[in-house]
Each structure stands twice: as structure tokens, then as C-alpha cells.
Design a protein around this motif. Structure first.
Motif: not given
Length: 139
Positions: A78-91
Motif C-alpha cells: 500500500x505504501x508503494x502506491x503512494x509513490x513517496x520517492x517522487x517527493x524526494x526530487x523537490x521536497x
């Protein structure tokens, strides 16, 4: 906990992950609120328990932040569906209940564990990765 969050904010950068471990009521959200306030957020930051991801952007804060609470998730899938890694580019990414990620927590994550003691005090233990070594001495 608020003051400690503020000290972390002074050293935080885009791409950082701050992983907050601890039981219910340990102070994870309080650290996050102190961090967000020090980054310029006016008013109280809501707990993202129900929203799961609460983003904050400039000019509300001096750098973009994604405050994430994984408590309600059943696991890493379920956590993978949040694509949290995408935030690391700019947050900056603040994670509560990061154990729900399983083994997917980024190795450069600052891991903070809050333990509630019998006398009501709290013990904070930090696992400081290389990315934070120099900055940690300033906290």
C-alpha cells in the motif's frame, strides 16, 4: 519535542527523509509540528493520519515538505502506491510509522525513535546516516 523539531528544521534540506518511530502518543507528530513551524508554517499542522500525505509548499514553508503518516496502511504494498520517492526530487519527507514501508526506507533517512518511559519522560535515539553526519552535530 517542538524545540527539537525546530532544531532539525534548521538543518533539513530538499531530498532528506526524517523517519519518526514510536508508539501512539510518543511525540512523532509534535516533532513534525515543531519542524514545520520552524520552516514558517503559521498555525498548527494537522496530523496526516486520515489524509496520509499532507503536502506543504512555498511560500507556506521555506522549503516544500510532505508530512506522511503511514499508520493506517497495512503494509509496504500500500505504501508503494503512494509513490513517496517522487517527493524526494523537490521536497523534505517526514514519515511517521515508517516501519510500514518494510525494507523500502531510503538508506539516507534520519531515523529517530521515541521511547516513552515509565515516569512520563521520553528517550530519543537517533540513527544518523552519512548524509546527516555533519549536520547532526548542529542539532
Amino acid at each position: 519535542m517542538l524545540a527539537f523539531g525546530a532544531r532539525i528544521a534548521a538543518q533539513a534540506r530538499i531530498g532528506d527523509v526524517i523517519a519518526l518511530y514510536g508508539g501512539l502518543g510518543a511525540g512523532k507528530t509534535t516533532i513534525a509540528r515543531g519542524l514545520l513551524a520552524a520552516l514558517g508554517l503559521e498555525g498548527e499542522a494537522p496530523s496526516p493520519s486520515f489524509a496520509i500525505v499532507q503536502p506543504y509548499d512555498v511560500p507556506e514553508v521555506r522549503l516544500p515538505v510532505a508530512h506522511v503518516d503511514l499508520y493506517r496502511l497495512d503494509g509496504a504494498e500500500e505504501a508503494a502506491e503512494l509513490a513517496l520517492g517522487d517527493y524526494l526530487a523537490d521536497s523534505l519527507l517526514i514519515l511517521e510509522w515508517p516501519a510500514r514501508l518494510g525494507d523500502a526506507l531510503w538508506p539516507h533517512s534520519l531515523r529517530l525513535t521515541i521511547e516513552m518511559l515509565e515516569d512520563g519522560a521520553r528517550r530519543l535515539t537517533a540513527d544518523v546516516p552519512d548524509a546527516w553526519t555533519e549536520r547532526w552535530s548542529q542539532i
